[in-house]
Design a protein around this motif. Sequence first.
Motif, PDB file in Angstrom:
ATOM      1  N   THR A 133      18.665 -29.137   0.563  1.00 51.87           N
ATOM      2  CA  THR A 133      18.268 -29.646  -0.170  1.00 51.87           C
ATOM      3  C   THR A 133      18.687 -29.250  -1.173  1.00 51.87           C
ATOM      4  OG1 THR A 133      16.635 -29.832   2.412  1.00 51.87           O
ATOM      5  CG2 THR A 133      15.295 -30.060  -0.241  1.00 51.87           C
ATOM      6  N   ARG A 134      17.883 -28.021  -1.820  1.00 52.54           N
ATOM      7  CA  ARG A 134      18.041 -27.489  -2.913  1.00 52.54           C
ATOM      8  C   ARG A 134      19.218 -28.387  -3.479  1.00 52.54           C
ATOM      9  NH1 ARG A 134      17.813 -21.642  -4.252  1.00 52.54           N
ATOM     10  NH2 ARG A 134      15.221 -22.151  -4.708  1.00 52.54           N
ATOM     11  N   TRP A 135      20.625 -27.630  -3.570  1.00 57.96           N
ATOM     12  CA  TRP A 135      21.378 -28.972  -4.107  1.00 57.96           C
ATOM     13  C   TRP A 135      21.556 -30.294  -3.602  1.00 57.96           C
ATOM     14  CZ3 TRP A 135      24.980 -32.633  -1.684  1.00 57.96           C
ATOM     15  CH2 TRP A 135      26.009 -32.929  -2.369  1.00 57.96           C
ATOM     16  N   ALA A 136      20.986 -31.180  -2.808  1.00 57.55           N
ATOM     17  CA  ALA A 136      20.850 -32.343  -2.685  1.00 57.55           C
ATOM     18  C   ALA A 136      19.334 -32.807  -3.498  1.00 57.55           C
ATOM     19  CB  ALA A 136      20.522 -32.578  -1.824  1.00 57.55           C
ATOM     20  N   LEU A 137      18.614 -31.943  -4.017  1.00 56.48           N
ATOM     21  CA  LEU A 137      17.541 -32.681  -4.836  1.00 56.48           C
ATOM     22  C   LEU A 137      17.798 -32.366  -6.385  1.00 56.48           C
ATOM     23  CD1 LEU A 137      14.349 -32.495  -5.311  1.00 56.48           C
ATOM     24  CD2 LEU A 137      14.019 -30.221  -5.761  1.00 56.48           C
ATOM     25  N   HIS A 138      18.792 -31.448  -6.595  1.00 57.97           N
ATOM     26  CA  HIS A 138      19.389 -31.735  -7.949  1.00 57.97           C
ATOM     27  C   HIS A 138      20.424 -32.300  -8.301  1.00 57.97           C
ATOM     28  CE1 HIS A 138      17.474 -27.144  -8.863  1.00 57.97           C
ATOM     29  NE2 HIS A 138      17.572 -26.972  -8.484  1.00 57.97           N
ATOM     30  N   ALA A 139      21.140 -32.531  -6.660  1.00 55.97           N
ATOM     31  CA  ALA A 139      22.913 -33.778  -7.446  1.00 55.97           C
ATOM     32  C   ALA A 139      22.287 -35.049  -7.167  1.00 55.97           C
ATOM     33  CB  ALA A 139      24.003 -33.462  -6.424  1.00 55.97           C
ATOM     34  N   PHE A 140      20.775 -35.485  -6.203  1.00 53.89           N
ATOM     35  CA  PHE A 140      20.848 -36.701  -6.252  1.00 53.89           C
ATOM     36  C   PHE A 140      19.032 -36.592  -6.495  1.00 53.89           C
ATOM     37  CE2 PHE A 140      23.811 -35.687  -2.877  1.00 53.89           C
ATOM     38  CZ  PHE A 140      25.028 -36.075  -3.822  1.00 53.89           C
ATOM     39  N   GLY A 141      18.602 -35.708  -5.876  1.00 54.62           N
ATOM     40  CA  GLY A 141      17.025 -36.285  -6.434  1.00 54.62           C
ATOM     41  C   GLY A 141      15.767 -35.653  -5.164  1.00 54.62           C
ATOM     42  N   TRP A 142      14.905 -36.284  -5.216  1.00 53.09           N
ATOM     43  CA  TRP A 142      13.348 -36.769  -4.587  1.00 53.09           C
ATOM     44  C   TRP A 142      13.921 -37.404  -3.638  1.00 53.09           C
ATOM     45  CZ3 TRP A 142      11.249 -32.720  -2.277  1.00 53.09           C
ATOM     46  CH2 TRP A 142      11.059 -31.975  -2.827  1.00 53.09           C
ATOM     47  N   ARG A 143      14.074 -38.664  -3.925  1.00 58.42           N
ATOM     48  CA  ARG A 143      14.145 -39.864  -3.122  1.00 58.42           C
ATOM     49  C   ARG A 143      14.897 -40.092  -2.285  1.00 58.42           C
ATOM     50  NH1 ARG A 143      13.961 -45.538  -6.482  1.00 58.42           N
ATOM     51  NH2 ARG A 143      12.011 -44.781  -6.461  1.00 58.42           N
ATOM     52  N   PHE A 144      16.127 -39.122  -2.227  1.00 56.83           N
ATOM     53  CA  PHE A 144      17.897 -38.499  -1.373  1.00 56.83           C
ATOM     54  C   PHE A 144      17.327 -38.042  -0.250  1.00 56.83           C
ATOM     55  CE2 PHE A 144      21.952 -35.760  -0.051  1.00 56.83           C
ATOM     56  CZ  PHE A 144      22.318 -37.742   0.733  1.00 56.83           C
ATOM     57  N   VAL A 145      16.698 -36.864  -1.123  1.00 57.57           N
ATOM     58  CA  VAL A 145      16.271 -36.063  -0.105  1.00 57.57           C
ATOM     59  C   VAL A 145      14.878 -36.615   0.959  1.00 57.57           C
ATOM     60  CG1 VAL A 145      15.144 -33.662   0.607  1.00 57.57           C
ATOM     61  CG2 VAL A 145      16.416 -33.793  -1.713  1.00 57.57           C
TER      62      VAL A 145
END
Length: 185
Positions: A133-145
Amino acid sequence: MPRTVPHTPHATKHIELYSQSGPLRPQVIVCLSAGLLCDTLINRCGLPSQHVQARFQLIATVLPTLSLLGLAFLEESPGAAGVLATIWLGCTSFHCAGAVAVLHAVGQARAGELFVLGNAFAKLGALASTSATRWALHAFGWRFVLISVAVGYALSGAALIPRMKRVDAAAAFVAGGKDKSEKRE
């Protein structure tokens, strides 16, 4: 902050803790209420337990999915975000009267062992998802998570709910007996 509360670091910390626990109170209330409602519907109203458990599991997947999707597309509205987060966490509690009850129906005397195994795998998933989640948050943002978590809810409901009608067969298998569907030979 209200004027009646002194503006000290200690008082501010208590207010922060109180406001952060807001969604947890409804979750506890809904969890206890869901269990009591499930028990009432089965024992007093005479509804089949599988029917009630499947409907509760449906609530536990559909409403959190919709809440997470709403959160993903919400912009600049903390009040609405609080309501959606509360619905998400509160309705997840219906899972206790849905799938968790099925563990007891299937596992019978070994339900505790099944619960421990399920909980262990859930904790492993939580540990892995924290980093992801931390990686996805930085890579894609909250919407993606948020959309990813909503998709996870939807997939779990789609996988679990249709299989809940097989609880009796699974319980018979665990108990060492044969279920009625095997007598067709």
